[in-house]
Design a protein around this motif. Structure first.
Motif, PDB file in Angstrom:
ATOM      1  N   SER A  16       1.157  -1.522   0.044  1.00 36.83           N
ATOM      2  CA  SER A  16       0.082  -0.021  -0.346  1.00 36.83           C
ATOM      3  C   SER A  16       0.902   0.898  -0.368  1.00 36.83           C
ATOM      4  N   SER A  17       2.080   1.355   0.426  1.00 38.84           N
ATOM      5  CA  SER A  17       3.453   2.048   0.859  1.00 38.84           C
ATOM      6  C   SER A  17       3.444   2.733  -1.254  1.00 38.84           C
ATOM      7  N   VAL A  18       3.549   1.565  -1.174  1.00 42.18           N
ATOM      8  CA  VAL A  18       4.447   1.719  -2.271  1.00 42.18           C
ATOM      9  C   VAL A  18       3.810   1.287  -4.097  1.00 42.18           C
ATOM     10  N   VAL A  19       3.248   1.091  -3.758  1.00 44.12           N
ATOM     11  CA  VAL A  19       1.910   1.640  -4.789  1.00 44.12           C
ATOM     12  C   VAL A  19       1.769   2.586  -5.011  1.00 44.12           C
ATOM     13  N   ALA A  20       1.202   3.836  -4.266  1.00 53.62           N
ATOM     14  CA  ALA A  20       0.977   5.059  -4.485  1.00 53.62           C
ATOM     15  C   ALA A  20       1.266   6.104  -3.801  1.00 53.62           C
ATOM     16  N   LEU A  21       2.892   5.604  -3.983  1.00 50.53           N
ATOM     17  CA  LEU A  21       4.396   6.358  -3.337  1.00 50.53           C
ATOM     18  C   LEU A  21       4.706   7.759  -3.503  1.00 50.53           C
ATOM     19  N   PRO A  22       4.442   7.673  -4.907  1.00 47.68           N
ATOM     20  CA  PRO A  22       4.263   9.070  -5.578  1.00 47.68           C
ATOM     21  C   PRO A  22       2.988   9.885  -5.081  1.00 47.68           C
ATOM     22  N   PHE A  23       1.795   9.300  -5.432  1.00 46.87           N
ATOM     23  CA  PHE A  23       0.339  10.301  -4.316  1.00 46.87           C
ATOM     24  C   PHE A  23       0.590  10.641  -3.340  1.00 46.87           C
ATOM     25  N   HIS A  24       1.594   9.473  -1.646  1.00 49.78           N
ATOM     26  CA  HIS A  24       1.757   9.906  -0.901  1.00 49.78           C
ATOM     27  C   HIS A  24       3.270  11.052  -0.570  1.00 49.78           C
ATOM     28  N   ILE A  25       3.773  10.925  -1.289  1.00 53.39           N
ATOM     29  CA  ILE A  25       4.516  12.315  -1.384  1.00 53.39           C
ATOM     30  C   ILE A  25       4.402  13.484  -1.416  1.00 53.39           C
ATOM     31  N   MET A  26       3.938  13.177  -2.336  1.00 55.40           N
ATOM     32  CA  MET A  26       2.791  14.395  -3.284  1.00 55.40           C
ATOM     33  C   MET A  26       1.496  14.803  -2.168  1.00 55.40           C
ATOM     34  N   ILE A  27       0.986  14.496  -1.747  1.00 53.99           N
ATOM     35  CA  ILE A  27      -0.869  14.650  -1.087  1.00 53.99           C
ATOM     36  C   ILE A  27       0.196  14.786   0.462  1.00 53.99           C
ATOM     37  N   THR A  28       1.270  14.622   1.205  1.00 58.83           N
ATOM     38  CA  THR A  28       2.061  15.312   2.181  1.00 58.83           C
ATOM     39  C   THR A  28       3.047  16.816   1.964  1.00 58.83           C
ATOM     40  N   TYR A  29       3.640  15.641   1.355  1.00 59.57           N
ATOM     41  CA  TYR A  29       3.356  17.994   0.533  1.00 59.57           C
ATOM     42  C   TYR A  29       2.638  18.937   0.302  1.00 59.57           C
ATOM     43  N   THR A  30       2.471  18.304  -0.403  1.00 60.62           N
ATOM     44  CA  THR A  30       1.562  19.665  -0.663  1.00 60.62           C
ATOM     45  C   THR A  30       0.134  19.843   0.160  1.00 60.62           C
ATOM     46  N   GLY A  31       0.024  19.546   1.032  1.00 55.10           N
ATOM     47  CA  GLY A  31      -0.621  19.448   2.150  1.00 55.10           C
ATOM     48  C   GLY A  31      -0.282  20.618   3.073  1.00 55.10           C
ATOM     49  N   LEU A  32       1.515  20.065   3.281  1.00 51.75           N
ATOM     50  CA  LEU A  32       2.007  21.429   4.253  1.00 51.75           C
ATOM     51  C   LEU A  32       1.817  22.564   3.400  1.00 51.75           C
ATOM     52  N   VAL A  33       2.243  22.297   2.065  1.00 57.21           N
ATOM     53  CA  VAL A  33       2.105  23.800   1.324  1.00 57.21           C
ATOM     54  C   VAL A  33       0.715  24.576   1.960  1.00 57.21           C
ATOM     55  N   THR A  34      -0.247  23.596   1.718  1.00 55.84           N
ATOM     56  CA  THR A  34      -1.718  24.350   1.569  1.00 55.84           C
ATOM     57  C   THR A  34      -1.810  25.719   2.795  1.00 55.84           C
ATOM     58  N   LEU A  35      -0.582  24.774   3.831  1.00 66.92           N
ATOM     59  CA  LEU A  35      -1.025  25.307   4.877  1.00 66.92           C
ATOM     60  C   LEU A  35       0.574  26.662   5.547  1.00 66.92           C
TER      61      LEU A  35
END
Lengths: 527, 101, 110
Positions: free
Chosen positions: A197-216
């Motif tokens: 579950s981590s590897v299949v969506a790794l680009p998504f996980h990193i993207m969503i976490t990083y951009t989540g911080l950018v929203t705030l």
């Protein structure tokens, strides 16, 4: 600190992850649900179920009618605002705010949802937060100050980022056993599930976490802005040039040059349909018309917008029509996070990746507890920490889906005229979650998991039935009338119910096999 | 002679070190991020809003790097002194360019 | 178009999967011989590159997002197959090839 970089990263991954995993699960869960924010809102508002698919060639007409309506009901408002219907939100939303009374900063606001063609109010409009509840929940939490909540969420997200990076570092063979999932092998299976579950969506996980911080980020890092901007006001003015107030002239406005403005907009905006129209101080000669485009699939968050003088219809300013590199980067990141650009296919892909994120957090948390349990020798009593982790795992992982279902039940079953109805729906959510967590504090063994899986399967499975009994639509009628969002919602509920049934069956099977916990643990180690 | 006291002391020392590292990573990391992105926002040769947006969107990378370094570095002394040095250098550079916190 | 992009992506990951000796054995029953592993890996990278290029060419930045989603879907599908019935892998391979041919034809004609 540990013998090697690799070991210390493993340690870091475990503890950073464990510390915030339940909060992260909540954030991921609610965030994943909010990819379908408007779809949930549509479901939650049966009054909008029969609105036809909006035909955007009608938008000129819709805007004009809306403005006429405003002129009738609120000629002296502070501002008028029209939210145009979209693919995902079929109703027309009209809002206006009154001029602020003496000593008040903001005037009273009014809003109404209308049929976009007839402009009649929708009957039986119920008070509900719908998908917005999940959207807000994933960064504002609930029952607490929003700013405090956002700091907490930021903290958890930073830890998530660290957990992700250390996870990548320790998973040396990321591609070696990419497709490896060993079913029914105890701890090994949990590890595999966590990895997959981590590897299949790794680009998504990193993207969503990083951009989540950018929203705030403007809250998280206020200092960089202070270096070259005098105060937050200057910054706001530069970021949102439309906010600058035009001084009122005191002269009444004879007529609104809407046609000129719309003509200019449609010749200059490409094919982008209108998303929002704002008319400020509509009674005064200084009035302005702001037209916001629907950016559609562009990877850009703030919509391109045009501002006109309402008296002459001449163009005053544009905003976000051409973007600098930095604006593209920042806006692009926000757009990636919110996924507003996503059309159905991509939206579902976002959703699947979000679910993978939930699974990643859940399997990680469960694995920690399982591993510790396996280390217990003989008749060792599990410590308080382990018990707490196990309870929170059960309460959160199984409680949140059930709570979501109860939120939907409350939406359908509470009387529409109830005062404070929206809050009661939210209450149903938190009470269910609370009950699950409390129950889990007493008992969090396999039997408790089995029971919660069954409860979840029942509540999700019955949701389409309750929907059928309380509204005039059902799975079949949705299929026949091509109401795909509602159809999808019901299918989803049934799918979730089946998922929990499968889980219940698996949990039941292992229990049926006669094995004392110790022997079972031994078997898991051997396997 | 490894007495019980000794191992106990070691365990306490280890826990203290872990706590200290978390403290350094969370707060030190945050202030490194603040200083580094402030420095970027101040010095990037673009219009000020663009400089700010570049600084903010890249800022979190510093946090991640520092956090990983704090836990990846073997010597605690190195981490402690390194963090103090880093903060001093960044703060010095920032004030040199006329910025402030 | 979307189908072709997805199927190419899936084909690439199927290649990556059988390029691993373990999975190769699960599917074909024998150990891979010679440098077939290398050839498979190279071919898979080409497929993956083709898929990304196609996504970018037809949809731009939006396509790259879809492409990432397709990778997730493809790997999930393969994990499910290897966890349950590795023998389905061959059937899937034929299906993917047929799918690619059909969607290419569709693309050329329309």
């Amino acid at each position: 600190m540990r013998e090697s970089f690799f070991r210390s990263m493993t340690w870091l991954h475990t503890w950073v992850g464990l510390l915030v995993c339940w909060l992260l699960f909540l954030i991921f869960f609610a965030g994943t649900a909010s990819f379908f924010r408007h779809e949930i809102s549509l479901w939650a508002q049966p009054a909008t179920h029969h609105l036809p698919h909006y035909d955007s060639t009608q938008q000129n007409e819709t805007v004009k009618k809306s403005i006429e309506r405003f002129q009738d009901i609120a000629p002296n408002a502070e501002s008028w605002r029209v939210e145009m219907p979209t693919e995902r939100r079929p109703s027309l939303l009209l809002m206006y705010s009154e001029k602020p009374a003496e000593g008040e900063r903001r005037g009273k606001r009014h809003s109404e949802y209308l049929d976009p063609v007839t402009l009649e109010a929708l009957p039986e409009f119920r008070e509900t937060r719908g998908g917005n509840f999940f959207y807000r929940l994933h960064f504002d939490l609930h029952y607490m100050n929003a700013i405090t909540a956002r700091w907490i969420v930021c903290f958890a997200t930073l830890f998530m980022l660290i957990a992700l990076i250390s996870g990548v570092v320790i998973h040396k063979r990321i591609f070696k056993d990419l497709f490896q999932f060993r079913n029914g092998k105890g701890l090994r299976s949990w590890l595999d599930a966590h990895n997959v579950s981590s590897v299949v969506a790794l680009p998504f996980h990193i993207m969503i976490t990083y951009t989540g911080l950018v929203t705030l980020i403007f809250m998280l890092l206020p200092q960089p802005a202070e270096q070259r901007f005098e105060d937050t006001k200057t910054l706001r003015a530069e970021r949102y040039p439309f906010l600058a107030a035009t001084p009122e002239t005191g002269q009444p406005l004879k007529s609104i040059a809407l046609d000129t403005a719309l003509d200019h907009y449609f010749t200059n905006s490409g094919d982008a349909p209108l998303r929002r129209i704002v008319i400020s101080s509509p009674g005064d000669a200084s009035a302005t018309i702001k037209l916001y485009a629907n950016a559609q699939r562009a990877v850009q968050d703030d919509p391109p917008s045009w501002m006109y003088s309402a008296a002459s219809g001449e163009l005053l300013k544009t905003h976000n029509v051409t973007l600098s590199g930095a604006e593209n980067l920042y806006g692009g990141m926000i757009a990636l996070h919110t996924g507003r650009l996503a059309e159905p296919l991509l939206r579902w892909l976002y959703f699947v990746a979000g679910l993978a994120g939930c699974a990643m957090i859940a399997t990680g948390a469960v694995m920690w507890a399982k591993r510790l349990r396996q280390k217990l020798k003989g008749d060792d009593k599990p410590g308080v920490g382990l018990r707490l982790v196990e309870s929170l795992n059960l309460g959160t992982i199984m409680g949140l889906p059930a709570a979501t279902a109860m939120f939907f039940y409350a939406n359908r079953l509470l009387p529409t005229e109830l005062v404070g109805r929206a809050d009661k729906e939210v209450l149903a959510f938190f009470v269910t979650w609370g009950v699950f967590t409390l129950a889990a504090l007493f008992k969090s063994d396999r039997l408790a998991w089995l029971l919660s899986a069954k409860v979840n399967a029942i509540v999700w499975g019955l949701l389409p039935v309750v929907n059928m009994l309380t509204t005039d639509g059902n799975l079949v009628s949705y299929l026949i009338n091509g109401q795909w969002v509602l159809f999808g919602f019901d299918v989803m509920a049934i799918g979730i119910a089946i998922g929990f049934l499968v889980q219940a069956k698996k949990l039941g099977n292992t229990k049926a096999a006669p094995a004392t916990p110790r022997r079972q643990a031994k078997r898991e180690v051997n396997a | 002679m490894p007495s019980r006291d000794n191992t106990n002391n070691k365990a306490i020392l280890y826990r203290a070190e872990v706590l200290a590292r978390f403290f350094i990573a969370i707060f030190g990391g945050y202030y490194v991020t603040v200083l580094a992105s402030s420095l970027l926002a101040l010095t990037l040769p673009t219009p000020r809003l663009d400089a700010l947006l570049y600084a903010l969107t890249t800022g979190i990378v510093f946090y991640a790097i520092v956090f990983i370094w704090v836990f990846g570095c073997r010597s605690f002394k190195k981490v402690f002194l390194g963090m103090i040095g880093l903060l001093c250098i960044l703060y010095g550079t920032l004030t040199h360019f006329g910025g402030s916190l | 178009m979307e189908w072709l992009t997805f199927l190419l992506c899936l084909l690439a990951f199927m290649g990556f999967a059988v390029a691993k000796p373990n999975h190769y054995k699960e599917v074909f029953g024998t150990r891979p011989k010679g440098n077939i592993t290398n050839q498979l890996t190279i071919a898979s990278w080409l497929c993956l590159g083709g898929s990304l290029a196609l996504a970018l060419k037809t949809q731009g930045a939006y396509g790259s997002l879809e492409f990432i989603g397709y990778m997730t879907l493809a790997v999930l599908l393969l994990v499910a197959i290897f966890a349950t019935k590795p023998s389905y892998f061959r059937s899937l391979f034929y299906l993917v090839i047929i799918g690619i041919l059909l969607s290419t034809l569709y693309w050329i004609i329309f």
